[in-house]
Write a protein that holds these residues in place. Structure first.
Motif, PDB file in Angstrom:
ATOM      1  N   UNK A   1      -2.632  -1.764  35.302  1.00 26.89           N
ATOM      2  CA  UNK A   1      -2.776  -2.546  36.535  1.00 26.89           C
ATOM      3  C   UNK A   1      -1.471  -2.596  37.318  1.00 26.89           C
ATOM      4  N   UNK A   2      -0.348  -2.638  36.618  1.00 27.86           N
ATOM      5  CA  UNK A   2       0.953  -2.717  37.282  1.00 27.86           C
ATOM      6  C   UNK A   2       1.281  -1.461  38.069  1.00 27.86           C
ATOM      7  N   UNK A   3       0.590  -0.337  37.771  1.00 26.19           N
ATOM      8  CA  UNK A   3       0.847   0.922  38.487  1.00 26.19           C
ATOM      9  C   UNK A   3       0.003   1.054  39.751  1.00 26.19           C
ATOM     10  N   UNK A   4      -0.843   0.075  40.040  1.00 19.80           N
ATOM     11  CA  UNK A   4      -1.758   0.125  41.193  1.00 19.80           C
ATOM     12  C   UNK A   4      -2.588   1.421  41.153  1.00 19.80           C
ATOM     13  N   UNK A   5      -3.465   1.549  40.189  1.00 17.13           N
ATOM     14  CA  UNK A   5      -4.201   2.812  39.995  1.00 17.13           C
ATOM     15  C   UNK A   5      -5.045   3.196  41.204  1.00 17.13           C
ATOM     16  N   UNK A   6      -5.255   4.508  41.325  1.00 18.96           N
ATOM     17  CA  UNK A   6      -6.039   5.068  42.428  1.00 18.96           C
ATOM     18  C   UNK A   6      -7.329   5.675  41.902  1.00 18.96           C
ATOM     19  N   UNK A   7      -8.376   5.575  42.741  1.00 19.26           N
ATOM     20  CA  UNK A   7      -9.682   6.107  42.367  1.00 19.26           C
ATOM     21  C   UNK A   7     -10.286   6.812  43.578  1.00 19.26           C
ATOM     22  N   UNK A   8     -11.005   7.922  43.343  1.00 18.24           N
ATOM     23  CA  UNK A   8     -11.576   8.662  44.479  1.00 18.24           C
ATOM     24  C   UNK A   8     -12.746   7.910  45.120  1.00 18.24           C
ATOM     25  N   UNK A   9     -12.922   8.137  46.415  1.00 18.69           N
ATOM     26  CA  UNK A   9     -14.130   7.677  47.092  1.00 18.69           C
ATOM     27  C   UNK A   9     -15.196   8.724  46.797  1.00 18.69           C
ATOM     28  N   UNK A  10     -16.209   8.347  46.051  1.00 22.92           N
ATOM     29  CA  UNK A  10     -17.208   9.326  45.602  1.00 22.92           C
ATOM     30  C   UNK A  10     -18.042   9.891  46.744  1.00 22.92           C
ATOM     31  N   UNK A  11     -17.964   9.261  47.928  1.00 23.18           N
ATOM     32  CA  UNK A  11     -18.764   9.732  49.052  1.00 23.18           C
ATOM     33  C   UNK A  11     -17.934  10.442  50.116  1.00 23.18           C
ATOM     34  N   UNK A  12     -16.609  10.438  49.976  1.00 22.15           N
ATOM     35  CA  UNK A  12     -15.751  11.059  50.990  1.00 22.15           C
ATOM     36  C   UNK A  12     -14.494  11.590  50.315  1.00 22.15           C
ATOM     37  N   UNK A  13     -14.357  12.921  50.280  1.00 21.89           N
ATOM     38  CA  UNK A  13     -13.226  13.541  49.590  1.00 21.89           C
ATOM     39  C   UNK A  13     -11.877  13.174  50.192  1.00 21.89           C
ATOM     40  N   UNK A  14     -11.877  12.869  51.478  1.00 17.14           N
ATOM     41  CA  UNK A  14     -10.594  12.606  52.152  1.00 17.14           C
ATOM     42  C   UNK A  14     -10.037  11.232  51.796  1.00 17.14           C
TER      43      UNK A  14
END
Length: 292
Positions: free
Chosen positions: A202-215
């Motif tokens: 959590x301290x790293x501010x994780x990133x996750x893809x938007x499954x509906x928009x690659x950008x």
């Protein structure tokens, strides 16, 4: 006969003398009583109004000269000259900024404390503008990223950048969790919830893809608050690296821009031409002496 006349004169003299003495005593009594009577005399209307005016001036003009806010109305103020106030109103939608008595300034209400003087002038509305001046949210509360900028009752419609919503508290576009606009939270807008992770992740501010928009992708601030962010044109979010890269290099997003950009346009984005060198000069090193 002479004796009778003499006695008569003495009697008249005594009477005359007593009368003068009484007169003097009466005059002295009146002189003493006069100030007392004057003190008991009620003040005239003119005197009372003068006192009231002086008290009113002291409330509206804390100093003889300057610009001072009204005690109850945030868009009303006073222009004081030699202790005499001239009542003024800001344009509808603006409020008086009392940061300095030397400056006459009306501003948008964002950042100005009107809690102690909450009253405002009667609105002068027009289409999309609840007041003549200001930033105002869209009439439909479900439309979170569009707002109106009004000047003299005429509006311009503005759309926030992707992932942001209009904040009625600050008058600017902001992250949904900071804007705190009802019905416009991250969950309502994006239909995305941050996965539960341990404190170290959590301290790293994780990133996750938007499954509906690659950008686009989501950044989970402290592992809990989702914020939607995006890559620049021609790129996509690579879940393996957690960074943006050219879309054609990411297998699941290689065809994302088909129909939007041609291969030539993608080539130009991926391989931009070198920037031209500044013209003029002979390329001498900075500080080098010219030849003799």
């Amino acid at each position: 006969m002479k004796t009778e006349v003499f006695y008569l004169l003495i009697c008249l003299g005594v009477v005359t003398a007593l009368t003068r003495k009484q007169e003097a005593l009466e005059q002295n009594r009146r002189k003493v009583a006069l100030p007392t009577l004057q003190k008991k005399q009620p003040p005239t209307r003119e005197v009372l109004k003068e006192y009231e005016d002086e008290e009113e001036l002291s409330d509206q003009c804390p100093e003889p000269n300057g610009y001072f806010p009204d005690a109850e109305q945030c868009d009303k103020y006073y222009d004081c000259r030699d202790g005499r106030p001239i009542e003024k109103l800001c344009p509808d939608g603006l409020v008086f900024n009392d940061f300095s008595p030397q400056h006459e300034k009306c501003d948008l209400p964002f950042g100005i404390d009107c809690t102690k003087r909450p009253k405002l002038q009667k609105p002068q509305p027009s289409p999309h503008c609840p007041r003549m001046h200001g930033y105002f949210a869209h009439e439909d509360p479900r439309i979170c990223n569009t707002f109106y900028y009004c000047v003299e009752g005429k509006f311009n419609m503005i759309t926030c950048p992707e992932g942001l919503v209009f904040s009625e508290k600050t008058g600017i576009c902001n992250w949904p969790d900071e804007a705190q606009k009802k019905g416009c939270g991250s969950r309502e807008l994006f239909n995305f919830t941050c996965p539960k992770v341990d404190e170290s992740v959590a301290a790293t501010h994780p990133r996750y893809p938007d499954t509906e928009d690659c950008q686009y992708f989501y950044v989970c601030v402290n592992g809990e608050i989702p914020r939607r962010s995006g890559c620049k044109l021609g790129q996509a979010f690579d879940e393996r690296t957690g960074k943006c890269d050219w879309a054609r290099k990411i297998p699941e997003c290689k065809d994302w821009y088909k129909g939007q950009l041609t291969d030539e346009e993608l080539d130009a984005l991926e391989n931009p031409p070198p920037k031209p060198k500044p013209s003029g000069g002979h390329g001498r090193r900075k500080g080098a002496k010219p030849p003799a």
